[in-house]
Enzyme design. Structure first.
Site, PDB file in Angstrom:
ATOM      1  N   HIS A  23       0.861  -1.201   0.000  1.00  0.00           N
ATOM      2  CA  HIS A  23       0.000   0.000   0.000  1.00  0.00           C
ATOM      3  C   HIS A  23       0.885   1.234   0.000  1.00  0.00           C
ATOM      4  O   HIS A  23       0.743   2.101   0.874  1.00  0.00           O
ATOM      5  CB  HIS A  23      -0.906   0.053   1.243  1.00  0.00           C
ATOM      6  CG  HIS A  23      -1.987  -0.974   1.257  1.00  0.00           C
ATOM      7  ND1 HIS A  23      -2.572  -1.419   2.421  1.00  0.00           N
ATOM      8  CD2 HIS A  23      -2.620  -1.622   0.258  1.00  0.00           C
ATOM      9  CE1 HIS A  23      -3.499  -2.309   2.135  1.00  0.00           C
ATOM     10  NE2 HIS A  23      -3.551  -2.442   0.825  1.00  0.00           N
ATOM     11  N   HIS A  79     -11.374  -8.735  -7.359  1.00  0.00           N
ATOM     12  CA  HIS A  79     -11.069  -7.512  -6.596  1.00  0.00           C
ATOM     13  C   HIS A  79     -10.181  -6.638  -7.479  1.00  0.00           C
ATOM     14  O   HIS A  79      -9.271  -7.148  -8.145  1.00  0.00           O
ATOM     15  CB  HIS A  79     -10.335  -7.950  -5.325  1.00  0.00           C
ATOM     16  CG  HIS A  79      -9.832  -6.867  -4.433  1.00  0.00           C
ATOM     17  ND1 HIS A  79     -10.473  -5.665  -4.252  1.00  0.00           N
ATOM     18  CD2 HIS A  79      -8.736  -6.825  -3.627  1.00  0.00           C
ATOM     19  CE1 HIS A  79      -9.788  -4.943  -3.375  1.00  0.00           C
ATOM     20  NE2 HIS A  79      -8.727  -5.617  -2.988  1.00  0.00           N
ATOM     21  N   GLU A  81      -8.118  -4.097  -6.606  1.00  0.00           N
ATOM     22  CA  GLU A  81      -6.860  -3.525  -6.115  1.00  0.00           C
ATOM     23  C   GLU A  81      -5.722  -4.096  -6.969  1.00  0.00           C
ATOM     24  O   GLU A  81      -5.720  -5.283  -7.325  1.00  0.00           O
ATOM     25  CB  GLU A  81      -6.657  -3.838  -4.627  1.00  0.00           C
ATOM     26  CG  GLU A  81      -5.594  -2.952  -4.015  1.00  0.00           C
ATOM     27  CD  GLU A  81      -5.641  -2.869  -2.490  1.00  0.00           C
ATOM     28  OE1 GLU A  81      -6.361  -3.644  -1.849  1.00  0.00           O
ATOM     29  OE2 GLU A  81      -4.919  -1.999  -1.959  1.00  0.00           O
ATOM     30  N   ASP A  83      -2.751  -5.096  -6.825  1.00  0.00           N
ATOM     31  CA  ASP A  83      -1.914  -6.272  -6.571  1.00  0.00           C
ATOM     32  C   ASP A  83      -2.567  -7.530  -7.165  1.00  0.00           C
ATOM     33  O   ASP A  83      -1.881  -8.543  -7.346  1.00  0.00           O
ATOM     34  CB  ASP A  83      -1.608  -6.454  -5.077  1.00  0.00           C
ATOM     35  CG  ASP A  83      -2.821  -6.372  -4.188  1.00  0.00           C
ATOM     36  OD1 ASP A  83      -3.740  -5.593  -4.485  1.00  0.00           O
ATOM     37  OD2 ASP A  83      -2.854  -7.090  -3.172  1.00  0.00           O
ATOM     38  N   HIS A 145     -12.050  -6.652   1.399  1.00  0.00           N
ATOM     39  CA  HIS A 145     -12.044  -5.451   2.202  1.00  0.00           C
ATOM     40  C   HIS A 145     -12.374  -4.199   1.396  1.00  0.00           C
ATOM     41  O   HIS A 145     -12.291  -3.085   1.931  1.00  0.00           O
ATOM     42  CB  HIS A 145     -10.660  -5.284   2.859  1.00  0.00           C
ATOM     43  CG  HIS A 145      -9.553  -5.023   1.864  1.00  0.00           C
ATOM     44  ND1 HIS A 145      -8.748  -3.918   1.962  1.00  0.00           N
ATOM     45  CD2 HIS A 145      -9.168  -5.664   0.748  1.00  0.00           C
ATOM     46  CE1 HIS A 145      -7.877  -3.924   0.964  1.00  0.00           C
ATOM     47  NE2 HIS A 145      -8.115  -4.969   0.222  1.00  0.00           N
ATOM     48  N   ASP A 164      -8.573 -11.515  -0.983  1.00  0.00           N
ATOM     49  CA  ASP A 164      -7.748 -11.071   0.148  1.00  0.00           C
ATOM     50  C   ASP A 164      -8.091 -11.773   1.467  1.00  0.00           C
ATOM     51  O   ASP A 164      -7.217 -11.926   2.334  1.00  0.00           O
ATOM     52  CB  ASP A 164      -7.918  -9.557   0.356  1.00  0.00           C
ATOM     53  CG  ASP A 164      -7.053  -8.743  -0.583  1.00  0.00           C
ATOM     54  OD1 ASP A 164      -5.944  -9.181  -0.921  1.00  0.00           O
ATOM     55  OD2 ASP A 164      -7.498  -7.647  -0.983  1.00  0.00           O
ATOM     56  N   TYR A 192      -2.176  -9.290   9.277  1.00  0.00           N
ATOM     57  CA  TYR A 192      -2.990  -8.943   8.106  1.00  0.00           C
ATOM     58  C   TYR A 192      -4.417  -8.594   8.547  1.00  0.00           C
ATOM     59  O   TYR A 192      -4.987  -7.580   8.153  1.00  0.00           O
ATOM     60  CB  TYR A 192      -2.970 -10.165   7.194  1.00  0.00           C
ATOM     61  CG  TYR A 192      -3.574 -10.045   5.831  1.00  0.00           C
ATOM     62  CD1 TYR A 192      -2.767  -9.819   4.727  1.00  0.00           C
ATOM     63  CD2 TYR A 192      -4.938 -10.219   5.621  1.00  0.00           C
ATOM     64  CE1 TYR A 192      -3.306  -9.762   3.457  1.00  0.00           C
ATOM     65  CE2 TYR A 192      -5.479 -10.165   4.364  1.00  0.00           C
ATOM     66  CZ  TYR A 192      -4.659  -9.940   3.280  1.00  0.00           C
ATOM     67  OH  TYR A 192      -5.203  -9.883   2.025  1.00  0.00           O
ATOM     68  N   HIS A 225      -3.147 -14.017  -1.241  1.00  0.00           N
ATOM     69  CA  HIS A 225      -1.802 -13.759  -0.688  1.00  0.00           C
ATOM     70  C   HIS A 225      -1.416 -14.920   0.220  1.00  0.00           C
ATOM     71  O   HIS A 225      -2.250 -15.430   0.978  1.00  0.00           O
ATOM     72  CB  HIS A 225      -1.778 -12.493   0.181  1.00  0.00           C
ATOM     73  CG  HIS A 225      -2.045 -11.225  -0.557  1.00  0.00           C
ATOM     74  ND1 HIS A 225      -1.152 -10.678  -1.460  1.00  0.00           N
ATOM     75  CD2 HIS A 225      -3.094 -10.383  -0.515  1.00  0.00           C
ATOM     76  CE1 HIS A 225      -1.655  -9.548  -1.937  1.00  0.00           C
ATOM     77  NE2 HIS A 225      -2.831  -9.351  -1.396  1.00  0.00           N
TER      78      HIS A 225
HETATM   79 FE1  FEO Z   1      -6.981  -5.609  -1.523  1.00  0.00          FE
HETATM   80 FE2  FEO Z   1      -4.454  -7.843  -1.923  1.00  0.00          FE
HETATM   81  O1  FEO Z   1      -5.510  -6.369  -2.311  1.00  0.00           O
END
Ligand code: FEO
Length: 400
Positions: A23, A79, A81, A83, A145, A164, A192, A225
């Site tokens: 982030h 998602h 985001e 990554d 999230h 996530d 996390y 992840h």
């Molecule tokens: Fe919300 Fe692993 O990105």
């Protein structure tokens, strides 16, 4: 190296051994991370999520080991985001006419990120997509999230891919939970949760109930992840239920910064008071401590006691970031107190107590303000503060 999770289901992600901040610089990742993407080869070829853009070539190479990327029919973007979606443009260059499966909010955020006229298919909770022998079942998971977050369940091998949720920033040579050090794994899983998911704890509990009510058999939970939960996969679900309930241990965290050690001496005297009452504690000097690690320790503890000298009529700047965390993460079931030394104006304790109030952490002991270096009687008041906090810890909740 690609890994086959079940017949026709492959991990095609990448391990980012070098990642130390996520982030931007917001989240420390001492053990790196992994961006997990999954390829399902059935009558249709499906890619579930991608990886962060700097690793796009490796993703494409991994896919190519199994199938020509041009053969992918569907890309599920759980998602937006980056990554997980950052390599979408690279993947879509191979398959410009493929379908991108997204939640309603996912469509908005994927379009917002990439401004591409891809063929989107918007799915809702419970919607099924036949891909041959197996089906995909989608479960929207807003605020786990991001508003767009979605889980994908692969029937047949019975693998839940919750993006996530249930993940860890944890680079390892292994892909499965039973292959790694359990203490490391749970340290990363908790860090996390504490730093990312705590504010959404109510949604976590509801979503887990909703998913369990579907009574889908789950042989693996494959997050986006870290490692995949293969051995007793529901162990992490039970852990999330425990964490989301926010029932801390009867321990305390004392955190402070100091200019010339006055506030440090006060922190240590508070520790002695906690010891007098048998409450374990840890002390963190925020100028030299990792903020996200301290957040994880606060998450586990009942009490958080914060100290800062007065500096320019306010707080030392090393203290304010974690105060923002406390406000944003909305920890529940905690108690707090404040302390600090000062030279002439002395605003810090009042300001710290206001911060605790904004974070909905009740102040349970009178704050201690010490002029210049703390005198013996100031340290005695700190010890009393430690004892008072310890009593509040041991008698929590206050009305019992
Ligand atoms: Fe919300 Fe692993 O990105």
């Amino acid at each position: 190296m690609i890994t086959e999770l079940a017949k026709g289901v492959y991990w095609v992600g990448v391990v980012d051994w070098a990642l130390r901040h996520f982030h931007g610089h917001e989240l420390s990742t001492h053990r790196g991370s992994a961006y997990n993407a999954y390829l399902i080869v059935d009558d249709k070829v499906v890619l579930v999520d991608t990886v962060w853009q700097p690793f796009q070539d490796q993703l494409i190479e991994n896919i190519r080991e199994i199938v020509d990327p041009a053969k992918i029919d569907l890309v599920v973007a759980n998602h937006a985001e980056v990554d997980h979606s950052g390599s979408l443009p690279a993947v879509m260059r191979h398959i410009p006419n493929a379908t991108v499966v997204v939640s309603k909010r996912g469509r908005e955020s994927i379009e917002g990120h990439f401004h591409q006229p891809w063929n989107f298919k918007v799915v809702q909770t419970g919607e099924r997509l036949n891909i041959g022998k197996n089906e995909l079942i989608f479960i929207e998971a807003p605020m786990l999230h991001w508003p767009d977050s979605m889980f994908t369940y692969v029937s047949g091998p019975n693998i839940l891919m919750p993006n996530d949720a249930f993940g860890q920033h944890y680079a390892t040579a292994y892909r499965f939970n039973d292959e790694v050090d359990q203490q490391e794994l749970y340290e990363e899983a908790l860090k996390y949760y504490a730093n990312i998911l705590t504010p959404f704890s109510n949604q976590v509990l509801k979503k887990i109930e909703e998913v369990l009510a579907l009574k889908l058999p789950v042989t693996m939970i494959a997050p986006s992840h870290g490692v995949i939960w293969r051995k007793d996969p529901l162990q992490i679900v039970r852990k999330y239920q425990e964490w989301a309930a926010q029932t801390p241990e009867n321990t305390a965290v004392v955190l402070y910064d100091t200019m010339w050690d006055g506030t440090r001496h006060m922190a240590e005297a508070i520790g002695e008071g906690l010891t007098d009452e048998g409450v374990p504690y840890q002390i963190f000097h925020m100028a030299v401590s990792d903020r996200n690690d301290v957040v994880a320790e606060i998450f586990k503890a009942r009490a958080v006691v914060i100290g800062s000298p007065t500096f320019n009529q306010g707080l030392l700047p090393t203290i304010t970031p974690i105060l923002e965390d406390l406000k944003g993460l909305r920890f529940q079931n905690k108690v707090g107190a404040a302390f600090g030394s000062y030279g002439w104006s002395g605003e810090s304790v009042k300001q710290l107590e206001e911060h605790l109030g904004r974070s909905k952490i009740p102040v349970v002991a009178e704050g201690v303000l010490a002029k210049w270096q703390p005198k013996t009687e100031d340290l005695a008041r700190c010890r009393d503060l430690g004892r008072a906090v310890a009593k509040a810890v041991k008698t929590y909740p206050p009305n019992k």
